[in-house]
Design a protein around this motif. Structure first.
Motif, short mmCIF file in Angstrom:
data_model
loop_
_atom_site.label_atom_id
_atom_site.label_comp_id
_atom_site.label_asym_id
_atom_site.label_seq_id
_atom_site.Cartn_x
_atom_site.Cartn_y
_atom_site.Cartn_z
N SER A 61 4.32 4.92 -1.96
CA SER A 61 4.08 6.31 -2.34
C SER A 61 4.53 6.58 -3.77
CB SER A 61 4.83 7.25 -1.38
OG SER A 61 6.23 7.12 -1.52
N LYS A 64 1.57 5.38 -5.86
CA LYS A 64 0.37 5.70 -5.09
C LYS A 64 -0.91 5.55 -5.90
CE LYS A 64 0.95 10.64 -6.12
NZ LYS A 64 1.14 11.98 -5.51
N TYR A 65 -0.79 5.52 -7.22
CA TYR A 65 -2.00 5.38 -8.03
C TYR A 65 -2.52 3.95 -8.06
CZ TYR A 65 -1.06 10.14 -9.42
OH TYR A 65 -0.84 11.50 -9.40
N ILE A 67 -3.85 2.98 -5.53
CA ILE A 67 -5.09 3.27 -4.81
C ILE A 67 -6.08 3.89 -5.80
CG2 ILE A 67 -6.13 4.51 -2.88
CD1 ILE A 67 -4.08 2.47 -1.99
N ASN A 69 -8.71 6.12 -7.67
CA ASN A 69 -8.85 7.58 -7.63
C ASN A 69 -9.97 8.03 -6.71
OD1 ASN A 69 -6.74 8.01 -9.44
ND2 ASN A 69 -8.08 7.86 -11.24
N GLN A 72 -8.74 7.70 -2.88
CA GLN A 72 -7.55 8.38 -2.35
C GLN A 72 -7.88 9.46 -1.33
OE1 GLN A 72 -4.83 9.72 -5.36
NE2 GLN A 72 -4.69 7.72 -6.34
N SER A 73 -8.86 10.29 -1.63
CA SER A 73 -9.21 11.38 -0.72
C SER A 73 -9.74 10.85 0.61
CB SER A 73 -10.25 12.30 -1.37
OG SER A 73 -10.64 13.32 -0.49
N ALA A 76 -6.91 9.23 2.63
CA ALA A 76 -6.05 10.23 3.25
C ALA A 76 -6.69 10.79 4.51
CB ALA A 76 -5.74 11.35 2.26
#
Length: 219
Positions: A61, A64-65, A67, A69, A72-73, A76
């Motif tokens: 975490s 976290k970047y 992952i 861009n 990411q959404s 999640a």
């Protein structure tokens, strides 16, 4: 456990940094990694799988970047959906095991155990109060400001449910532990989860409104 989780977190971040905008690959990697780390820590290394996963999650975490861009959404959303179904499965399995253990069979659980569960429920809240009081200066030192109202909500709406049930299911399935102890663990944890869901879960919204936090008010 934490050392193993940290090592896995570092390796995972390095690997994910080398993957760019691969939705299926990144989601599958994180899902598979979680189960793999738990199995290796618990079954092969004999260390705390829960602490290993928590440590790995905290480290990832922070970075976290790693992952992509564009992923990411979607990731999640995938994890939220998976968590929802896993929670349903956990509560269902626990209910089945409880029914099999205590209904229609001889059991060591007595009426006194119901009283002990209530005492444990109260003691857990006292423990939360002590924890928040002790750690509040450290949280403030790190830049996290919590008013006394925030602390009340934090204490009243503490973690409950699936994680506790997962841990007690591990105990209940461990045949090396005395059956009486396993049954009592399962009963008391299930009772505490039930009490916190029924009492704390239904009243948390009222507590927030009573303290005026739904308007963002602080003293």
């Amino acid at each position: 456990g934490p050392a193993f989780g940290l090592a896995c977190g570092i390796i995972s971040v390095i690997i994910l940094n080398r993957i760019n905008n691969e939705l299926e690959v990144e989601i599958t990697f994180t899902f598979g990694l979680a189960y793999l780390i738990f199995y290796v820590a618990d079954a092969e290394l004999g260390v705390s799988a829960v602490l290993a996963l928590v440590t790995m999650g905290l480290y990832m975490s922070k970075y976290k970047y790693c992952i992509s861009n564009n992923v990411q959404s979607s990731m999640a959303s995938a994890w939220r959906l998976a968590t929802f179904f896993i929670n349903i499965l956990i509560f269902t399995v626990t209910g089945i095991i409880l029914a099999r253990s205590f209904i229609g069979t001889s059991t060591t659980i007595t009426t006194k155990d119901f009283g002990f569960s209530i005492v444990l429920y109260i003691m857990i809240h006292i423990g939360r109060i002590i924890t928040v009081v002790i750690l509040h200066p450290f949280m403030k030192w790190t830049g996290v400001y919590l008013s006394w109202k925030d602390c009340v909500v934090l204490i009243w709406s503490g973690l409950r449910g699936s994680m506790a049930l997962i841990l007690v299911l591990i105990i209940s399935l461990d045949t090396s532990i005395d059956p009486v102890i396993r049954d009592r663990f399962l009963f008391h944890v299930s009772m505490i989860v039930l009490l916190t869901l029924v009492i704390n879960g239904t009243s948390s919204k009222f507590v927030v409104k009573l303290l005026g936090l739904h308007h963002g008010a602080y003293d």
